[in-house]
Design a protein around this motif. Structure first.
Motif, mmCIF file in Angstrom:
data_model
loop_
_atom_site.group_PDB
_atom_site.id
_atom_site.type_symbol
_atom_site.label_atom_id
_atom_site.label_comp_id
_atom_site.label_asym_id
_atom_site.label_seq_id
_atom_site.Cartn_x
_atom_site.Cartn_y
_atom_site.Cartn_z
ATOM 1 N N PHE A 63 35.972 51.413 45.367
ATOM 2 C CA PHE A 63 35.439 50.154 44.848
ATOM 3 C C PHE A 63 36.331 49.012 45.307
ATOM 4 O O PHE A 63 37.552 49.105 45.223
ATOM 5 C CB PHE A 63 35.356 50.203 43.319
ATOM 6 N N CYS A 64 35.706 47.960 45.770
ATOM 7 C CA CYS A 64 36.444 46.838 46.352
ATOM 8 C C CYS A 64 37.298 46.140 45.301
ATOM 9 O O CYS A 64 36.808 45.808 44.229
ATOM 10 C CB CYS A 64 35.449 45.852 46.956
ATOM 11 N N PRO A 65 38.580 45.919 45.600
ATOM 12 C CA PRO A 65 39.422 45.228 44.628
ATOM 13 C C PRO A 65 39.220 43.709 44.662
ATOM 14 O O PRO A 65 39.778 43.002 43.832
ATOM 15 C CB PRO A 65 40.843 45.578 45.092
ATOM 16 N N PHE A 66 38.429 43.221 45.596
ATOM 17 C CA PHE A 66 38.322 41.770 45.764
ATOM 18 C C PHE A 66 37.005 41.197 45.259
ATOM 19 O O PHE A 66 36.815 40.000 45.244
ATOM 20 C CB PHE A 66 38.524 41.380 47.228
ATOM 21 N N HIS A 67 36.062 42.050 44.933
ATOM 22 C CA HIS A 67 34.876 41.505 44.282
ATOM 23 C C HIS A 67 34.444 42.475 43.192
ATOM 24 O O HIS A 67 34.875 43.618 43.146
ATOM 25 C CB HIS A 67 33.769 41.212 45.303
ATOM 26 N N ASP A 68 33.622 41.947 42.317
ATOM 27 C CA ASP A 68 33.239 42.700 41.149
ATOM 28 C C ASP A 68 32.176 43.712 41.544
ATOM 29 O O ASP A 68 31.056 43.338 41.844
ATOM 30 C CB ASP A 68 32.660 41.688 40.138
ATOM 31 N N ARG A 85 37.110 47.437 55.407
ATOM 32 C CA ARG A 85 35.993 46.503 55.352
ATOM 33 C C ARG A 85 35.256 46.714 54.044
ATOM 34 O O ARG A 85 35.134 47.832 53.567
ATOM 35 C CB ARG A 85 35.043 46.758 56.518
ATOM 36 N N CYS A 86 34.803 45.617 53.459
ATOM 37 C CA CYS A 86 33.969 45.742 52.272
ATOM 38 C C CYS A 86 32.575 45.278 52.651
ATOM 39 O O CYS A 86 32.395 44.148 53.091
ATOM 40 C CB CYS A 86 34.507 44.904 51.122
ATOM 41 N N PHE A 87 31.594 46.159 52.482
ATOM 42 C CA PHE A 87 30.232 45.800 52.834
ATOM 43 C C PHE A 87 29.558 45.035 51.708
ATOM 44 O O PHE A 87 28.422 44.605 51.831
ATOM 45 C CB PHE A 87 29.437 47.054 53.207
ATOM 46 N N GLY A 88 30.252 44.881 50.605
ATOM 47 C CA GLY A 88 29.720 44.092 49.500
ATOM 48 C C GLY A 88 30.030 42.626 49.688
ATOM 49 O O GLY A 88 29.148 41.779 49.709
ATOM 50 N N CYS A 89 31.329 42.298 49.847
ATOM 51 C CA CYS A 89 31.684 40.888 49.963
ATOM 52 C C CYS A 89 31.982 40.500 51.397
ATOM 53 O O CYS A 89 32.400 39.377 51.669
ATOM 54 C CB CYS A 89 32.862 40.544 49.043
ATOM 55 N N ASN A 90 31.759 41.433 52.335
ATOM 56 C CA ASN A 90 31.942 41.146 53.755
ATOM 57 C C ASN A 90 33.355 40.730 54.130
ATOM 58 O O ASN A 90 33.557 39.987 55.071
ATOM 59 C CB ASN A 90 30.949 40.077 54.225
HETATM 60 ZN ZN LIG Z 1 34.321 43.433 48.311
#
Ligand SMILES: [Zn+2]
Length: 670
Positions: A63-68, A85-90
């Motif tokens: 789970f990305c630490p930079f977005h919820d 890479r986070c495909f959620g917050c790019n």
């Molecule tokens: Zn993210």
């Protein structure tokens, strides 16, 4: 107006403007050290410190630490390329961008931190180059003369009020002399006149922070009618001043030197030049709030105290102290820090404390740093309304008792909270657990962690299993298992760094770096090209140039410097760029310039766009590979996000392919 920073040697950097391919490129910090660090450190280890990763094939997911995000693990680490890479917050990047983002650091801080972990020795910063050293020496000399100037005025009739103040606080003449305390005269131009008479210019004095300049251009003494505390670096060189007002209504109570070439408050600890030896001998450092605390303790026979001078205690400062001892005691004043209020509602209080002066208590942050530094950080609570210097000067034995009562941060938080609560009330119990458990999860050492759990369990009269089963809503970190091979993805199964780098296709990162350098080299030569490129990109339905176009952290920073240089109005963009580039990026900047040395000015725009589009295409291709791979191993509820991103990426690549194939139709007007 004249240049306000004459001490910085501008001519030396003008290489950027006249650079040509035959200039030998200096092999300094930047990419060599950066590459070496990347080779030695495993990105999976670094990320795992704060993100629970599970292995899927060659890669890791979490789970990305930079977005919820709670449902789809969109955060992927690719050990082969050393990227994430986070495909959620790019968001994405390398090990440096990850650490910078996680800690809120600049590149230099991340570089120093990772270099130390990797055992890579950084070459001295260019700041230590001869020209700059000379300029700095001039500043150091000036500051030393300023110490003497203010010290002289303390012993004049005008300085009597200041001297009385220091005596009233219990300081002897010997101590006052030892710390070089002084008095800034009650006048607008006393220091200015004195130092101009000695051959210094206003620019010198502004650069040293001794003068200040108003918006209307008027220049006058920064420090007036104040008690002066010279601030020295660990090597004992005078670098700045703290100045206390003598006017009962004076604002601010303490005025510090501004940031200068040699004064960086966030990296300094007041008193360390004198305390260093005592800290080593006693194997303990006491961290107090103010100048007077350090000085009073010294006089009372406790010379092992330092002060972070009003800034929140940061990791750089703790790291510095760690070179002297691992035993650190934070002496907290319950009034000033508003501790109980803070602890009751940590988030709210953190906000409030950011504005208050003095210490800011962030137990979670401190614990994380304590673990990372393998330090032993304790908190000693002072009696309400009393300062350390008061206590120690009146009764040294009382001070000893306070130090002896220092508690580990978690116990301190636990007991402070419990003191105010009715622990028969189930709601209060769960409140307390909610505050303390996340802190316990922060502790790296399993034995310590277990001990804290036992203490909390005894305090709340709730058994440990119940506590362990209870999870604070936002945090998912598992207790005890941090950084152990049992972390699901076993280190034994994971290919070692040597294996992965041997197997990794090295072509792509090299190509990405080379394309990034071409784009940046052109932007460094002609920053205004940025606007032309953005116009073209927008006309072709593409995103304007942005930092995320560059995979490597140093390249992002170079790009940000270009952005900033084109957005200010004080100087020519190129001159601004020269001043703005952090020293550690100079070598890389020169490589970028070298990569574009063969081009003539007419080729700049097409070459820039061509390299940029290829760079983007390489990145999209990489993302596509990554997404396909993720889809293969994804759970069903995770697939929609990946599919959506896959479609986006394919559309984007189509756009890029077309533009590259059709050639770049540039507007005729240049
Ligand atoms: Zn993210």
């Amino acid at each position: 107006m004249r240049n306000k920073r004459p001490l910085r040697d501008i001519a030396r950097f003008s290489a950027i403007r006249v650079y040509n391919a035959t200039t030998p490129s200096p092999t300094r910090v930047t990419m060599d050290a950066v590459e070496e660090i990347k080779n030695r450190l495993d990105i999976v280890d670094i990320v795992s410190e704060t993100v629970d990763l599970r292995r899927t094939g060659k890669n890791y997911i979490g789970f990305c630490p930079f977005h919820d995000n709670k449902r789809t693990p969109a955060f992927v680490v690719f050990p082969e390329t050393g990227t994430w890479r986070c495909f959620g917050c790019n968001e994405g990047g390398d090990i440096f961008t990850f650490v910078m983002k996680r800690e809120g650091w600049d590149f230099r801080q991340a570089l120093e931190h990772l270099a130390e972990r990797a055992g890579v020795t950084l070459e001295p910063r260019r700041a230590e180059d001869a020209a700059e050293r000379e300029a700095h020496q001039r500043l150091y000399d000036l500051m030393e003369e300023a110490v003497a100037f203010y010290r002289h005025h303390l012993h004049t009739p005008a300085g009597k009020q200041a001297l009385d103040y220091l005596h009233k606080r219990g300081l002897t003449d010997e101590t006052i002399e030892a710390f070089g305390l002084g008095y800034a005269p009650h006048a607008w131009e006393a220091a200015r006149k004195y130092f101009t008479g000695k051959g210094y210019t206003d620019d010198d004095l502004l650069a040293a922070g001794l003068l200040t300049q108003r918006d209307d251009g008027r220049i006058y003494d920064r420090f007036r009618h104040r008690v002066m505390f010279p601030i020295r670096d660990a090597r004992g060189r005078a670098v700045g001043f703290g100045a206390r007002t003598l006017d009962p209504d004076g604002i601010p109570k303490y005025l510090n030197s501004p940031q200068t070439e040699i004064f960086d408050k966030s990296r300094l600890l007041y008193g360390l030049d004198k305390a260093g030896k005592a800290i080593r001998q006693r194997d303990q450092v006491v961290i107090v709030e103010g100048y007077m605390d350090v000085i009073g303790l010294y006089q009372a026979g406790f010379p092992n105290a330092v002060s972070p001078m009003g800034v929140a205690l940061n990791e750089g400062q703790l790291r510095t102290l760690k070179r002297y001892t691992r035993h650190m005691v934070l002496a907290l004043d319950p009034d000033a820090a508003g501790i109980r209020a803070t602890l009751r509602s940590m988030e709210v209080a953190r906000e409030a404390l950011r504005e208050a002066s003095g210490f800011r208590l962030d137990p979670q942050g401190l614990l994380r740093q304590e673990s990372r530094l393998k330090a032993d950080l304790r908190v000693a609570l002072l009696p309400e309304g009393q300062d350390p210097d008061e206590i120690a000067l009146a009764d040294p034995a009382a001070w000893e008792r306070i130090l002896a009562s220092a508690q580990p941060i978690i116990l301190f938080v636990m007991h402070t909270l419990a003191a105010d609560m009715d622990l028969d009330d189930p709601k209060a119990k769960s409140d307390l657990a909610e505050q303390v458990l996340p802190l316990i999860y922060e502790v790296a050492n399993p034995i310590e962690q277990k001990t804290y759990l036992q203490k909390l369990s005894a305090l709340l009269r709730v058994d440990e299993d119940t506590l362990l089963a209870w999870r604070p809503p936002q945090r998912r970190r598992k207790p005890v298992q941090r950084r152990t091979p049992a972390r699901g993805a076993s280190t034994a199964q994971r290919p070692t760094k040597a294996q992965t780098s041997a197997a990794a296709p090295s072509r792509t990162p090299a190509l990405l770096a080379s394309l990034s350098r071409q784009v940046l080299g052109l932007l460094l030569r002609a920053p205004h090209l940025r606007f032309r490129a953005d116009r073209w990109l927008r006309a072709h339905e593409m995103q304007p140039l942005r930092a995320a176009d560059f995979p490597a952290a140093p390249h992002r920073l170079l790009f940000e410097a270009v952005l900033a240089a084109t957005e200010q109005e004080d100087r020519e963009p190129q001159d601004d760029l020269v001043l703005r580039l952090p020293t550690e990026l100079h070598a890389e900047a020169e490589r970028c310039l070298a990569a574009t040395a063969a081009l003539n000015a007419e080729q700049y725009t097409p070459a820039l766009l061509h390299a940029l589009l290829r760079l983007r295409r390489e990145q999209v291709n990489r993302a596509l590979d990554e997404l396909r791979f993720l889809l293969e191993s994804a759970a069903e509820d995770e697939t929609p996000l990946y599919q959506e991103r896959l479609i986006e990426a394919i559309r984007h690549r189509g756009l890029l392919d077309r533009a590259l194939k059709e050639g770049l139709h540039l507007p005729a007007a240049h």
